[in-house]
Scaffold this motif. Structure first.
Motif, PDB file in Angstrom:
ATOM      1  N   VAL A 134       0.683  -1.288   0.082  1.00  0.00           N
ATOM      2  CA  VAL A 134       0.117  -0.060   0.046  1.00  0.00           C
ATOM      3  C   VAL A 134       0.931   1.214   0.036  1.00  0.00           C
ATOM      4  O   VAL A 134       0.302   2.159  -0.157  1.00  0.00           O
ATOM      5  N   LEU A 135       2.155   1.239   0.204  1.00  0.00           N
ATOM      6  CA  LEU A 135       3.368   2.206   0.229  1.00  0.00           C
ATOM      7  C   LEU A 135       3.879   2.144  -1.207  1.00  0.00           C
ATOM      8  O   LEU A 135       4.168   1.165  -1.505  1.00  0.00           O
TER       9      LEU A 135
ATOM     10  N   ARG B  10       6.883  12.375   4.577  1.00  0.00           N
ATOM     11  CA  ARG B  10       6.853  11.209   4.081  1.00  0.00           C
ATOM     12  C   ARG B  10       6.731  10.034   5.087  1.00  0.00           C
ATOM     13  O   ARG B  10       6.077   9.049   4.775  1.00  0.00           O
ATOM     14  N   ILE B  11       7.656  10.091   5.985  1.00  0.00           N
ATOM     15  CA  ILE B  11       7.380   8.929   7.237  1.00  0.00           C
ATOM     16  C   ILE B  11       6.026   8.930   7.954  1.00  0.00           C
ATOM     17  O   ILE B  11       5.350   8.020   8.136  1.00  0.00           O
ATOM     18  N   VAL B  12       5.556  10.025   8.278  1.00  0.00           N
ATOM     19  CA  VAL B  12       4.320  10.413   8.939  1.00  0.00           C
ATOM     20  C   VAL B  12       3.332   9.900   8.032  1.00  0.00           C
ATOM     21  O   VAL B  12       2.389   8.976   8.324  1.00  0.00           O
ATOM     22  N   ARG B  13       3.077  10.195   6.681  1.00  0.00           N
ATOM     23  CA  ARG B  13       2.218   9.850   5.899  1.00  0.00           C
ATOM     24  C   ARG B  13       2.157   8.324   5.677  1.00  0.00           C
ATOM     25  O   ARG B  13       1.065   7.675   5.373  1.00  0.00           O
ATOM     26  N   ALA B  14       3.490   7.725   5.549  1.00  0.00           N
ATOM     27  CA  ALA B  14       3.509   6.232   5.570  1.00  0.00           C
ATOM     28  C   ALA B  14       2.763   5.508   6.478  1.00  0.00           C
ATOM     29  O   ALA B  14       2.013   4.561   6.277  1.00  0.00           O
ATOM     30  N   LYS B  15       3.030   6.077   7.701  1.00  0.00           N
ATOM     31  CA  LYS B  15       2.459   5.309   8.858  1.00  0.00           C
ATOM     32  C   LYS B  15       1.164   5.409   9.001  1.00  0.00           C
ATOM     33  O   LYS B  15       0.190   4.537   9.276  1.00  0.00           O
TER      34      LYS B  15
ATOM     35  N   THR C 271      -0.957   5.915   6.480  1.00  0.00           N
ATOM     36  CA  THR C 271      -1.509   5.049   5.321  1.00  0.00           C
ATOM     37  C   THR C 271      -1.687   3.586   5.889  1.00  0.00           C
ATOM     38  O   THR C 271      -2.629   2.925   5.605  1.00  0.00           O
ATOM     39  N   LEU C 272      -0.564   3.193   6.584  1.00  0.00           N
ATOM     40  CA  LEU C 272      -0.649   1.606   7.064  1.00  0.00           C
ATOM     41  C   LEU C 272      -1.699   1.621   8.008  1.00  0.00           C
ATOM     42  O   LEU C 272      -2.812   0.477   7.994  1.00  0.00           O
ATOM     43  N   THR C 273      -2.024   2.566   8.730  1.00  0.00           N
ATOM     44  CA  THR C 273      -3.184   2.781   9.755  1.00  0.00           C
ATOM     45  C   THR C 273      -4.468   2.897   8.874  1.00  0.00           C
ATOM     46  O   THR C 273      -5.424   1.947   9.456  1.00  0.00           O
TER      47      THR C 273
END
Length: 421
Positions: free
Chosen positions: A124-125, A160-165, A167-169
Motif C-alpha cells: 500500500v506504500l 513522508r514517514i508520517v504519511r506512510a504510517k 497510510t498503514l493505519t
C-alpha cells in the motif's frame, strides 16, 4: 554516569535492539505509529534516569517495559475510553506488572522483526515511502539521517514517514508475516527495497559524493538480519552475497579526496578479502538451499567473477556474459540488457556490443538514463569513432545527477579530444 555517557548508552541500545523493541511494541499495542511514539518516550526517560540509576542489566527490556507502560498511560488519559481500549489496557497492565526485565531476552523476539519488515515494505506504500519507513523503523536511523542520505529536506522526509504510517493505519495493515500464497511476492518487494538502499549508497544518484558507504552498510546489516530470519529463502542469501562482494571494493573505489576509481583501475590489494569471503559463504548458503539461483544469486555470481580475478584482465568475461543471459531470462529489464552489452564488449569486442546498445537506443526504454550514452560512448571510442563518442559521453554527463560521475564523464570526453591533437 554522565549525561553524555547515558546518551551514548541509549544510542547503542537503540542501534542494536531498536528494531526488536519497535517490533515487540507493534505486536503488543497493534499500531506502528503508537509503538514508535512510546518507544521515543522511553528513550527520553532513559536519558533522564540512567545518569542517576545507571544502565539497567537488560536495557532493551527496560525500554520495552517503560514504553508499554507509556501506552497504558496514554489509553487511560482518553476522555472516552471505550470498552475495547479499557480491556486492552487492563491486559497490557497485567502483562507489564508481571514483566521480568532481567529475564527478558530480546533474541526471543527476533520473529517480530520479520513482520515489521513486511509492514514497512507493504504494497500500500510507494517505493519511496517503503525505503524511508524501513530505514526509520527497522534500521533505526533518525529522520535527519535518512533525509541527509537521500538529499531531501528533513521536513520532507518527516512528512513522508508520517504519511506512510498513517497510510498503514488507514489501510488497517496487520502486523504479521503474510500468508504463504503472498509470501514470495511480498518478500521480493522487501529484497527490492534493501537493494535500492544499497545501490544508492554504492553509486549515489545525486549530490557531490560518489558513494555513501553508511547507507550501503545499513542495507547490508538489514539484509543479514533478514537472511537469518528466512534461512530457507535462497535469494535472501544471494542478496547478502551480492552486497558483501560489492561492498568489499569500497576502499578501492575512490581516491583519498573522493575521486572515483573505475573497476579497471582499482588496486585489488585494497579490496576487503574478509568481506569477499563472507560474500562467497553467503552465495554457497544460497546454493545449499537447492532451488537454483535467482536474480540476486546470479548478480552475486557476476560479482564473484570479479572477486576471483587477480587482475582486471583475468576477469572471466565470457562467464559473465552467460550469467547476464540467464539474468535476462529470470528478471528481464533494459538495465540488465545494457549490462549484458557491456560484458559482451569485454568478452567479444565493441562491435557486437554496439549492436545490442543501438537496439536499446531505438527502443527508447532507457531514454534519459545516463549510463546508456555512457556505454555507447565507450564503445564508439574503442571503435575509433571519436567525435560520436565524445558527443555521447557529454550527453551522459548532462544526464548524470551525481557531480563526481559527471566529472568522470567529462574527463573521458576531454581525453578523446586530446588524443586527436
Amino acid at each position: 554516569m554522565t549525561d553524555d555517557a547515558a546518551r551514548n548508552a541509549v544510542d547503542a541500545v537503540w542501534r542494536i535492539d531498536g528494531a526488536k523493541i519497535v517490533a515487540a511494541l507493534t505486536r503488543t499495542v497493534g499500531d506502528l505509529d503508537l509503538a514508535e511514539d512510546v518507544a521515543g518516550q522511553a528513550l527520553l526517560e532513559a536519558i533522564e534516569q540512567w545518569p542517576v540509576s545507571g544502565v539497567p542489566r537488560n536495557p532493551a527490556a527496560w525500554l520495552t517495559a517503560v514504553a508499554t507502560r507509556r501506552a497504558i498511560d496514554g489509553w487511560r488519559r482518553r476522555e472516552r475510553l471505550d470498552d475495547r481500549y479499557a480491556h486492552f489496557a487492563r491486559e497490557l497492565e497485567n502483562d507489564a506488572n508481571s514483566f521480568d526485565a532481567d529475564a527478558w531476552d530480546p533474541d526471543r523476539i527476533d520473529d517480530d522483526v520479520l513482520p515489521l519488515i513486511f509492514m514497512a515494505c507493504h504494497p500500500v506504500l510507494n517505493r519511496k515511502a517503503q525505503v524511508a519507513l524501513t530505514l526509520r523503523v527497522v534500521g533505526g536511523l533518525t529522520t535527519e539521517e535518512i533525509a541527509k542520505a537521500f538529499l531531501v529536506p528533513t521536513a520532507t522526509m518527516q512528512q513522508r514517514i508520517v504519511r506512510a504510517k498513517k497510510t498503514l493505519t488507514a489501510a488497517k495493515v496487520v502486523f504479521e508475516v503474510p500468508p504463504r500464497e503472498e509470501f514470495e511476492s511480498r518478500l521480493s518487494a522487501v529484497f527490492g527495497v534493501l537493494y535500492l538502499i544499497f545501490n544508492e549508497g554504492y553509486a549515489a544518484s545525486s549530490g557531490t559524493e560518489w558513494m555513501r558507504t553508511d547507507l550501503s552498510g545499513e542495507a547490508l546489516r538489514l539484509a543479514r538480519i533478514l537472511a537469518e530470519l528466512v534461512p530457507g529463502e535462497p535469494e535472501a542469501h544471494g542478496l547478502v552475497a551480492l552486497m558483501e562482494l560489492s561492498a568489499s571494493r569500497f576502499s578501492a573505489r575512490t581516491t583519498p579526496d573522493g575521486e572515483p576509481i573505475l573497476l579497471a583501475d582499482q588496486d585489488r590489494a585494497r579490496w576487503d578479502r574478509t568481506q569477499n569471503t563472507r560474500g562467497l559463504v553467503a552465495l554457497a548458503r544460497a546454493d545449499d538451499v537447492g532451488r537454483g539461483r535467482g536474480p540476486y544469486g546470479l548478480q552475486a555470481a557476476i560479482a564473484e567473477c570479479h572477486a576471483r580475478a587477480v587482475t582486471f584482465e583475468d576477469t572471466d568475461w565470457k562467464k559473465i556474459v552467460l550469467l547476464y543471459e540467464a539474468l535476462q531470462q529470470l528478471a528481464p529489464s533494459p538495465v540488465v540488457d545494457l549490462n549484458h552489452a557491456a560484458a559482451v564488449s569485454m568478452a567479444y569486442g565493441p562491435a557486437p556490443a554496439l549492436e545490442y546498445v543501438d537496439k536499446l537506443v531505438a527502443s527508447g526504454d532507457l531514454a534519459g538514463y545516463h549510463l546508456l550514452p555512457s556505454v555507447r560512448g565507450e564503445l564508439l571510442g574503442r571503435l575509433g569513432r571519436t567525435e560520436e563518442a565524445r558527443a555521447e559521453l557529454l550527453e551522459a554527463a548532462r544526464l548524470a545527477g551525481n557531480e563526481r560521475e559527471k566529472a568522470v564523464l567529462i574527463a573521458k570526453a576531454d581525453a578523446l579530444r586530446d588524443s586527436e591533437t
